[in-house]
Design a protein around this motif. Structure first.
Motif, PDB file in Angstrom:
ATOM      1  N   GLN A  21      78.951  42.336   3.263  1.00  0.00           N
ATOM      2  CA  GLN A  21      79.292  40.934   3.496  1.00  0.00           C
ATOM      3  C   GLN A  21      80.792  40.804   3.278  1.00  0.00           C
ATOM      4  N   PRO A  22      81.576  40.928   4.357  1.00  0.00           N
ATOM      5  CA  PRO A  22      83.027  40.942   4.173  1.00  0.00           C
ATOM      6  C   PRO A  22      83.524  39.605   3.646  1.00  0.00           C
ATOM      7  N   ARG A  23      84.404  39.660   2.649  1.00  0.00           N
ATOM      8  CA  ARG A  23      84.992  38.432   2.111  1.00  0.00           C
ATOM      9  C   ARG A  23      86.381  38.286   2.686  1.00  0.00           C
ATOM     10  N   GLY A  24      86.725  37.049   3.034  1.00  0.00           N
ATOM     11  CA  GLY A  24      88.085  36.791   3.472  1.00  0.00           C
ATOM     12  C   GLY A  24      88.301  37.144   4.934  1.00  0.00           C
ATOM     13  N   ARG A  25      88.465  38.437   5.232  1.00  0.00           N
ATOM     14  CA  ARG A  25      88.843  38.843   6.580  1.00  0.00           C
ATOM     15  C   ARG A  25      87.847  38.366   7.641  1.00  0.00           C
ATOM     16  N   LYS A  26      88.371  37.881   8.749  1.00  0.00           N
ATOM     17  CA  LYS A  26      87.555  37.329   9.827  1.00  0.00           C
ATOM     18  C   LYS A  26      87.099  38.457  10.741  1.00  0.00           C
ATOM     19  N   LEU A  27      85.826  38.787  10.681  1.00  0.00           N
ATOM     20  CA  LEU A  27      85.295  39.853  11.523  1.00  0.00           C
ATOM     21  C   LEU A  27      84.184  39.288  12.406  1.00  0.00           C
ATOM     22  N   ILE A  28      83.964  39.924  13.542  1.00  0.00           N
ATOM     23  CA  ILE A  28      82.746  39.649  14.303  1.00  0.00           C
ATOM     24  C   ILE A  28      81.649  40.464  13.640  1.00  0.00           C
ATOM     25  N   LYS A  29      80.693  39.764  13.085  1.00  0.00           N
ATOM     26  CA  LYS A  29      79.760  40.378  12.140  1.00  0.00           C
ATOM     27  C   LYS A  29      78.426  40.650  12.831  1.00  0.00           C
ATOM     28  N   LEU A  30      78.232  41.895  13.216  1.00  0.00           N
ATOM     29  CA  LEU A  30      77.001  42.287  13.912  1.00  0.00           C
ATOM     30  C   LEU A  30      76.278  43.365  13.101  1.00  0.00           C
ATOM     31  N   ASN A  31      76.320  43.219  11.759  1.00  0.00           N
ATOM     32  CA  ASN A  31      75.807  44.304  10.911  1.00  0.00           C
ATOM     33  C   ASN A  31      74.591  43.940  10.071  1.00  0.00           C
ATOM     34  N   THR A  32      74.218  42.670   9.973  1.00  0.00           N
ATOM     35  CA  THR A  32      73.084  42.330   9.091  1.00  0.00           C
ATOM     36  C   THR A  32      72.050  41.436   9.782  1.00  0.00           C
ATOM     37  N   ASN A  33      72.061  41.427  11.116  1.00  0.00           N
ATOM     38  CA  ASN A  33      71.001  40.765  11.889  1.00  0.00           C
ATOM     39  C   ASN A  33      70.857  39.281  11.602  1.00  0.00           C
ATOM     40  N   GLU A  34      71.984  38.643  11.280  1.00  0.00           N
ATOM     41  CA  GLU A  34      71.936  37.194  11.147  1.00  0.00           C
ATOM     42  C   GLU A  34      71.843  36.568  12.536  1.00  0.00           C
ATOM     43  N   ASN A  35      71.291  35.377  12.583  1.00  0.00           N
ATOM     44  CA  ASN A  35      71.204  34.629  13.835  1.00  0.00           C
ATOM     45  C   ASN A  35      72.601  34.110  14.180  1.00  0.00           C
ATOM     46  N   PRO A  36      73.046  34.217  15.439  1.00  0.00           N
ATOM     47  CA  PRO A  36      74.404  33.764  15.742  1.00  0.00           C
ATOM     48  C   PRO A  36      74.512  32.248  15.871  1.00  0.00           C
ATOM     49  N   TYR A  37      73.383  31.539  15.912  1.00  0.00           N
ATOM     50  CA  TYR A  37      73.428  30.090  16.133  1.00  0.00           C
ATOM     51  C   TYR A  37      73.219  29.340  14.820  1.00  0.00           C
ATOM     52  N   PRO A  38      73.885  28.188  14.668  1.00  0.00           N
ATOM     53  CA  PRO A  38      73.729  27.460  13.405  1.00  0.00           C
ATOM     54  C   PRO A  38      72.297  26.955  13.231  1.00  0.00           C
ATOM     55  N   PRO A  39      71.872  26.729  11.986  1.00  0.00           N
ATOM     56  CA  PRO A  39      70.488  26.296  11.743  1.00  0.00           C
ATOM     57  C   PRO A  39      70.212  24.924  12.358  1.00  0.00           C
ATOM     58  N   SER A  40      68.958  24.590  12.480  1.00  0.00           N
ATOM     59  CA  SER A  40      68.494  23.298  13.023  1.00  0.00           C
ATOM     60  C   SER A  40      69.216  22.130  12.351  1.00  0.00           C
ATOM     61  N   GLU A  41      69.756  21.234  13.168  1.00  0.00           N
ATOM     62  CA  GLU A  41      70.414  20.041  12.606  1.00  0.00           C
ATOM     63  C   GLU A  41      69.410  19.141  11.892  1.00  0.00           C
ATOM     64  N   HIS A  42      68.207  19.121  12.421  1.00  0.00           N
ATOM     65  CA  HIS A  42      67.113  18.377  11.786  1.00  0.00           C
ATOM     66  C   HIS A  42      66.915  18.892  10.355  1.00  0.00           C
ATOM     67  N   ALA A  43      67.002  20.200  10.171  1.00  0.00           N
ATOM     68  CA  ALA A  43      66.858  20.778   8.835  1.00  0.00           C
ATOM     69  C   ALA A  43      68.077  20.462   7.970  1.00  0.00           C
TER      70      ALA A  43
ATOM     71  N   THR B  51      81.177  23.372   5.930  1.00  0.00           N
ATOM     72  CA  THR B  51      80.968  24.810   6.150  1.00  0.00           C
ATOM     73  C   THR B  51      79.556  25.252   5.760  1.00  0.00           C
ATOM     74  N   LEU B  52      78.730  24.309   5.277  1.00  0.00           N
ATOM     75  CA  LEU B  52      77.412  24.717   4.781  1.00  0.00           C
ATOM     76  C   LEU B  52      76.488  25.284   5.874  1.00  0.00           C
ATOM     77  N   PRO B  53      76.440  24.706   7.083  1.00  0.00           N
ATOM     78  CA  PRO B  53      75.576  25.329   8.099  1.00  0.00           C
ATOM     79  C   PRO B  53      75.938  26.796   8.346  1.00  0.00           C
ATOM     80  N   GLU B  54      77.251  27.083   8.403  1.00  0.00           N
ATOM     81  CA  GLU B  54      77.677  28.470   8.609  1.00  0.00           C
ATOM     82  C   GLU B  54      77.302  29.329   7.393  1.00  0.00           C
ATOM     83  N   ALA B  55      77.457  28.754   6.195  1.00  0.00           N
ATOM     84  CA  ALA B  55      77.093  29.507   4.988  1.00  0.00           C
ATOM     85  C   ALA B  55      75.598  29.801   4.956  1.00  0.00           C
ATOM     86  N   LEU B  56      74.788  28.874   5.444  1.00  0.00           N
ATOM     87  CA  LEU B  56      73.336  29.090   5.408  1.00  0.00           C
ATOM     88  C   LEU B  56      72.881  30.058   6.496  1.00  0.00           C
ATOM     89  N   ARG B  57      73.603  30.103   7.592  1.00  0.00           N
ATOM     90  CA  ARG B  57      73.273  31.038   8.670  1.00  0.00           C
ATOM     91  C   ARG B  57      73.426  32.489   8.204  1.00  0.00           C
TER      92      ARG B  57
END
Lengths: 362, 362
Positions: A21-43, B51-57
């Motif tokens: 989980q890189p801290r600070g540096r801005k990377l395109i993160k394709l290493n831990t299978n996170e969903n690329p889309y933000p969570p449900s706004e309803h949630a 930044t919370l939606p991104e943090a939760l993703r």
């Protein structure tokens, strides 16, 4: 490494090492299978609830009743067939403790989620790891014989390969007196869930998470589905470990997320469409691409070592997962990001890989 | 109770039973030692972070670095002397696993937090329970002799009694090669923390929670303080159980809460002032009141059985804790609520208890 104050066996543990989980540096993160889309706004809207301060002041519901009801409704099971935990990792830990501490070894594939042997060490469970076939599929016949139980991810990780439900049924029938746990962290990306089999198999435990398909890796919510006697076993362990594993925010936000079926369908469809396109593009770049039903692909570059490609991508600010392990050390596991992220990946690969017809670093 | 699919030992567990969390009905809730005041507004404001939606993703920081730094600063220790968990119950579970699985028995008082024997059963740890004195104080001399370690809450629960730091030091000196764990869930209500002793005692582990003094029982955050070699032991266990136990919301909100020192001082002062007033009023109602340094009092009604008073209070819509256990079955544990809640309690007691000079139900 040993320490006089530690329990004697503590130094023998081999803790799990999560993806970076890189801290600070801005990377395109394709290493831990996170969903690329933000969570449900309803949630996310549940965070603005005016009752949240009062909910946080008090202990949360130890049984997570509303969350379990939402999960049951989503999965088509009864609420008493649902167990929730602090991420599916906690659910897995409790399942290992509750069902697999037996004389016989637990069975799981040689290439699989690398936390399984860690749990076995934690709880003193013996295990055997039948080898996947050359194409990374599971040969169910390898799982016959005395066993404490069977666990496997479906789709498997890090291969992405899925085992059809009729093969899962053969596993369940091979071990009618033992729990067969199907770890469905990646099932929402096109696979058929074994949840449909629960009422027919008292030995089936299905484990899932909101981390991938619901884009809530940061919330830590996982769950298990099974007949109520298995759920009761998990509850016995949970209530001997931590009465209140799910905080009030996670209970409310998680229940809203799992209820937002439209969000799930839309984002999963997008991930699957991107996966098809990326698999094809990687194939054109001369990668061997393992067929995937997950939100990642396992792929082998042909003109260059996987480790060198991993390093090259990192220099381009793109993080993928490289496993320095037998059988998969020439592969990369690449999470499916947004279309823009995957285009950046493909552009970088075109720069890194040798031009067609040449070969280097093999 | 046994089940063919469960691990053989599972039926022998005696799970912990938490205090009742009433659903629906509106009760004055003085049974689980929650803080009566809402959490820090400064902390609650983190829920509105864009930044919370991104943090939760994404997966949360597995090491909770910022939260540990905030805790270290608050407690006057180094960040590498801090371990965080999903509530202090999870921290306790990992501490039992990490330090107390030995040949000798673990020592803790006969009257104490009832989760301790549950952890022992979970991990197959033998234990001995030296009796508290008649006045519910700890006699440190009872803790000599071979032991896997010592654990006790300070102030103790459910008695509220505190053991002075020089007595804690005697415990640490009795067992220089074993961990002595001081469970300080209630330390912020007037007690002196053993955290000041950490640099002098390699065997001291201090365990705390944000549930009581920070009014965040619903957030599930606990922590341990100790020399780094003990913290490393806890991390080995944690990383063999769940890499990401603290969700992103809890990391952010918890760090903000622990930083809000003014909020802590103000609310703790209010709770302590109310405690003094309630102890005096209970004494006037002919209760025996155990001296408390916690956010509750243990008190014995004299004209009527504790169970009957518990039932009477419940009929008045007031929930306190009654333990049907040896030595404390004639006492009630009453959490310190707001002044209004405590006035309602005292009014109800005046109705329930027999008039002075009479005696019933003994």
């Amino acid at each position: 490494m040993t320490n006089p104050f530690w329990s004697p066996a503590l130094a023998d543990l081999q803790p799990y090492v999560p993806g970076e989980q890189p801290r600070g540096r801005k990377l395109i993160k394709l290493n831990t299978n996170e969903n690329p889309y933000p969570p449900s706004e309803h949630a996310m809207a549940t965070l603005a609830s005016p009752t949240l301060p009062e909910a946080l002041r008090r202990y949360p519901d130890p049984e997570s009743v509303e969350l379990c009801a939402a999960i049951a409704s989503h999965c088509g099971v009864k609420p008493e067939q649902v167990f929730v935990g602090n991420g599916s990792d906690e659910v897995l830990a409790h399942a290992f403790y509750s069902f697999f501490r037996r004389e016989e070894p637990l069975l799981f594939p040689d290439i699989t989620y690398s936390f399984y042997p860690v749990y076995c060490n934690l709880y003193g469970i013996d295990y055997c790891t039948p080898a996947l076939r050359e194409d990374f599929t599971v040969d169910v016949d390898d799982y016959a014989g005395p066993a404490a139980g069977v666990i496997l991810p479906n789709p498997n990780a890090p291969t992405g390969r899925i085992l059809p439900l009729d093969e899962i049924e053969r596993l369940l029938q091979l071990h009618p007196a033992r729990v067969v746990a199907v770890d469905e962290a990646y099932i929402d990306f096109g696979g058929d869930s074994a949840a449909a089999l629960i009422d027919r198999y008292p030995n089936l435990l299905v484990i899932r998470t909101l981390s991938k398909s619901h884009a809530l890796a940061g919330l830590r919510l996982g769950y298990a589905l099974g007949q109520s006697h298995l759920i009761e076993g998990l509850q016995r362990t949970k209530n001997s470990f931590n009465s209140y594993p799910i905080d009030s925010v996670a209970q409310q936000l998680g229940a809203a997320a799992i209820t937002d079926e439209a969000w799930l369908e839309e984002t999963s469809d997008k991930v699957m469409a991107t996966r098809s396109r990326v698999a094809e593009a990687l194939h054109e770049l001369d990668f061997e691409v393992v067929p995937s039903m997950a939100n990642f692909v396992l792929a082998r570059p042909r003109g260059m070592s996987a480790e060198a490609v991993y390093g090259g991508l990192r220099e381009h600010g793109i993080l993928v997962r490289y496993f320095n392990k037998p059988r998969i050390s020439e592969y990369l596991r690449i999470s499916i990001g947004t279309d823009e992220e995957m285009d950046a990946l493909l552009d970088a690969l075109r720069e890194i890989l040798p031009a067609p017809g040449t070969s280097q670093n093999r």
